[in-house]
Design a protein around this motif. Structure first.
Motif, PDB file in Angstrom:
ATOM      1  N   CYS A 179      -7.081  10.272 -17.169  1.00  0.00           N
ATOM      2  CA  CYS A 179      -5.708  10.107 -17.635  1.00  0.00           C
ATOM      3  C   CYS A 179      -4.740  10.638 -16.579  1.00  0.00           C
ATOM      4  O   CYS A 179      -4.759  11.832 -16.260  1.00  0.00           O
ATOM      5  CB  CYS A 179      -5.515  10.860 -18.954  1.00  0.00           C
ATOM      6  SG  CYS A 179      -3.824  10.871 -19.563  1.00  0.00           S
ATOM      7  N   GLY A 180      -3.900   9.770 -16.027  1.00  0.00           N
ATOM      8  CA  GLY A 180      -2.914  10.184 -15.039  1.00  0.00           C
ATOM      9  C   GLY A 180      -3.268   9.729 -13.641  1.00  0.00           C
ATOM     10  O   GLY A 180      -4.154  10.302 -13.009  1.00  0.00           O
ATOM     11  N   LEU A 181      -2.607   8.690 -13.150  1.00  0.00           N
ATOM     12  CA  LEU A 181      -2.911   8.119 -11.841  1.00  0.00           C
ATOM     13  C   LEU A 181      -1.726   8.271 -10.896  1.00  0.00           C
ATOM     14  O   LEU A 181      -1.255   7.315 -10.292  1.00  0.00           O
ATOM     15  CB  LEU A 181      -3.298   6.640 -11.993  1.00  0.00           C
ATOM     16  CG  LEU A 181      -4.509   6.355 -12.881  1.00  0.00           C
ATOM     17  CD1 LEU A 181      -4.724   4.850 -13.027  1.00  0.00           C
ATOM     18  CD2 LEU A 181      -5.767   7.027 -12.335  1.00  0.00           C
TER      19      LEU A 181
ATOM     20  N   TYR B 299      -4.641   9.350  -8.795  1.00  0.00           N
ATOM     21  CA  TYR B 299      -5.137   8.045  -8.324  1.00  0.00           C
ATOM     22  C   TYR B 299      -6.297   8.203  -7.337  1.00  0.00           C
ATOM     23  O   TYR B 299      -7.367   7.608  -7.545  1.00  0.00           O
ATOM     24  CB  TYR B 299      -3.985   7.251  -7.705  1.00  0.00           C
ATOM     25  CG  TYR B 299      -4.337   5.814  -7.371  1.00  0.00           C
ATOM     26  CD1 TYR B 299      -3.974   4.784  -8.222  1.00  0.00           C
ATOM     27  CD2 TYR B 299      -5.028   5.490  -6.199  1.00  0.00           C
ATOM     28  CE1 TYR B 299      -4.287   3.455  -7.925  1.00  0.00           C
ATOM     29  CE2 TYR B 299      -5.349   4.179  -5.892  1.00  0.00           C
ATOM     30  CZ  TYR B 299      -4.967   3.163  -6.752  1.00  0.00           C
ATOM     31  OH  TYR B 299      -5.290   1.858  -6.454  1.00  0.00           O
TER      32      TYR B 299
ATOM     33  N   LYS C 111      -0.232   1.192 -12.005  1.00  0.00           N
ATOM     34  CA  LYS C 111      -1.186   2.016 -11.252  1.00  0.00           C
ATOM     35  C   LYS C 111      -2.621   1.709 -11.672  1.00  0.00           C
ATOM     36  O   LYS C 111      -3.526   1.631 -10.830  1.00  0.00           O
ATOM     37  CB  LYS C 111      -0.884   3.505 -11.483  1.00  0.00           C
ATOM     38  CG  LYS C 111       0.404   3.992 -10.843  1.00  0.00           C
ATOM     39  CD  LYS C 111       0.236   4.130  -9.351  1.00  0.00           C
ATOM     40  CE  LYS C 111       1.441   4.817  -8.714  1.00  0.00           C
ATOM     41  NZ  LYS C 111       1.505   6.246  -9.049  1.00  0.00           N
TER      42      LYS C 111
ATOM     43  N   ASN D  88      -2.832   5.208 -17.624  1.00  0.00           N
ATOM     44  CA  ASN D  88      -1.651   5.737 -16.969  1.00  0.00           C
ATOM     45  C   ASN D  88      -0.421   5.253 -17.718  1.00  0.00           C
ATOM     46  O   ASN D  88      -0.426   4.165 -18.308  1.00  0.00           O
ATOM     47  CB  ASN D  88      -1.584   5.275 -15.509  1.00  0.00           C
ATOM     48  CG  ASN D  88      -0.567   6.050 -14.699  1.00  0.00           C
ATOM     49  OD1 ASN D  88      -0.714   7.264 -14.504  1.00  0.00           O
ATOM     50  ND2 ASN D  88       0.474   5.380 -14.223  1.00  0.00           N
ATOM     51  N   ARG D  89       0.632   6.064 -17.722  1.00  0.00           N
ATOM     52  CA  ARG D  89       1.843   5.710 -18.468  1.00  0.00           C
ATOM     53  C   ARG D  89       2.395   4.371 -18.007  1.00  0.00           C
ATOM     54  O   ARG D  89       2.806   3.545 -18.822  1.00  0.00           O
ATOM     55  CB  ARG D  89       2.890   6.818 -18.306  1.00  0.00           C
ATOM     56  CG  ARG D  89       4.175   6.582 -19.076  1.00  0.00           C
ATOM     57  CD  ARG D  89       5.123   7.762 -18.902  1.00  0.00           C
ATOM     58  NE  ARG D  89       5.398   8.026 -17.498  1.00  0.00           N
ATOM     59  CZ  ARG D  89       6.332   7.400 -16.786  1.00  0.00           C
ATOM     60  NH1 ARG D  89       7.072   6.442 -17.327  1.00  0.00           N
ATOM     61  NH2 ARG D  89       6.533   7.706 -15.511  1.00  0.00           N
TER      62      ARG D  89
END
Length: 364
Positions: free
Chosen positions: A38-40, A45, A74, A69-70
């Motif tokens: 969770c989170g790129l 990334y 990405k 990712n939000r």
């Protein structure tokens, strides 16, 4: 975990010279573990990419890493880069939590981290967990947030939580050369350490069973790095004013104290390379310095160099905002090494353009 054993582990592992202080897990079936990420962002990334590439190359039959990712762009970029056999995209945080066995998070700030873990916890309330899950928080957060998340997840009997912040710039993340610091459940750390080394990082340091220890260590380490950047900025500015020139000081650093942060950030300052999209964004630096100052205040431990670095980052950000309003900004986001603008302006020099400084003329 037994506290005496935890203490022994702490002292043993902190002095361990091997890249991974944990023996290899005996549980078979690593290939069937579903990993979620969770989170790129700038760090997430390359971390997710390296983890997926390593498993694709070295773990036959491994499942694609499930990413969220939000901004979906990405995630789509990563899928396009590595392919469907290495990456799958989760439609929601709830899917990521429910379908993954080990979930990594790398997020921008404490509020985002808190909100994401609240979604995870809610998603896993029903149905009851029947399979162990490990949550691995790799962001730079305030230590008490780690305890808060640990308490939140403790209501889920099969969920385990460890903190695992990393040291290194995005370039180090891309090269799988991060230093990984861990604290929390021992068995979970062992499992995760062998996923991360050497796929994502070069070394693990074990800080014991208290989940607040690794985030605390991360703030201490970042205070050293940020304080070094501040000193570097002051010395470079003095050398410019004294007619020596920052380039000679940079050569001196490479000869006498060639630490990667000093050499790397010195290079950025020397050539005004303040693009935060290719380094560590100044907003992240201000977040970290705010955490460090809060910790120092709570512990009655003054850090004047850190305080000055914080003020110089604010100065740099204000100068950049003024440039943006005038349409004169060279970068969309500043790197935290741009704090040198604060020392330059205080000394009567141009903040972001060193070509406007008086040039050094060697004397015979």
């Amino acid at each position: 975990m037994d506290t005496s054993r935890s203490s022994h582990i702490h002292h043993l592992h902190i002095h361990q010279t091997d890249s991974n202080p944990f023996s290899r897990p005996t549980t078979p079936g690593h290939h069937s573990v579903q990993i979620g990420f969770c989170g790129l962002g700038a760090m997430g990334y390359p971390m997710a990419r390296n983890l997926a590439k390593w498993r694709k190359q070295h773990v036959p039959g491994s499942l694609p890493i499930l990413v969220w990712n939000r901004t979906q762009t990405k995630a789509q970029d990563l899928l396009k880069e590595l392919g469907e056999d290495a990456i799958a995209i989760a439609d929601s945080l709830e899917q990521l939590a429910s379908e993954s066995d080990i979930i990594f998070t790398n997020l921008s700030n404490d509020d985002v981290v808190r909100s994401v873990y609240q979604v995870f916890a809610k998603a896993l309330q029903e149905p009851k967990l029947t399979k162990n899950k490990i949550f691995v928080e790799t962001s730079t957060i305030y230590p008490t947030l780690a305890a808060e998340i640990d308490t939140l997840l403790s209501n889920l009997p099969s969920a385990h939580f460890i903190t695992s912040p990393v040291f290194g710039a995005p370039s180090a993340a891309a090269a799988a050369q991060l230093l990984v610091v861990m604290s929390g459940d021992y068995r979970s750390k062992k499992e995760v350490a062998h996923l991360l080394i050497p796929a994502v990082g070069r070394k693990v340091m074990d800080l014991g069973g208290n989940v607040e220890k690794a985030p605390t260590f991360k703030l201490v380490g970042n205070s050293l790095i940020l304080g070094s950047i501040e000193l570097l900025a002051e010395v470079f500015t003095l050398s410019e004013k004294a007619g020596i020139g920052a380039s000679l000081v940079h050569q001196f650093i490479k000869e006498v104290m060639p630490a990667p942060p000093l050499v790397g950030y010195g290079e950025k300052m020397l050539h005004d390379q303040f693009d935060g999209s290719k380094g560590f964004a100044i907003d992240g630096g201000l977040k970290d310095s705010s955490h460090i100052r809060k910790l120092a205040t709570e512990l009655d431990s003054p850090m004047p160099a850190l305080d000055t670095a914080h003020q110089h980052m604010l100065t740099a950000r204000a100068l950049h905002a003024s440039q943006v309003r005038r349409g004169e900004a060279h970068f969309d986001v500043l790197d935290w090494s741009s704090l040198v603008a604060g020392t330059r302006v205080a000394a009567g020099l141009d903040g972001f353009d060193s070509s406007k400084h008086s040039k050094v003329v060697p004397e015979d």
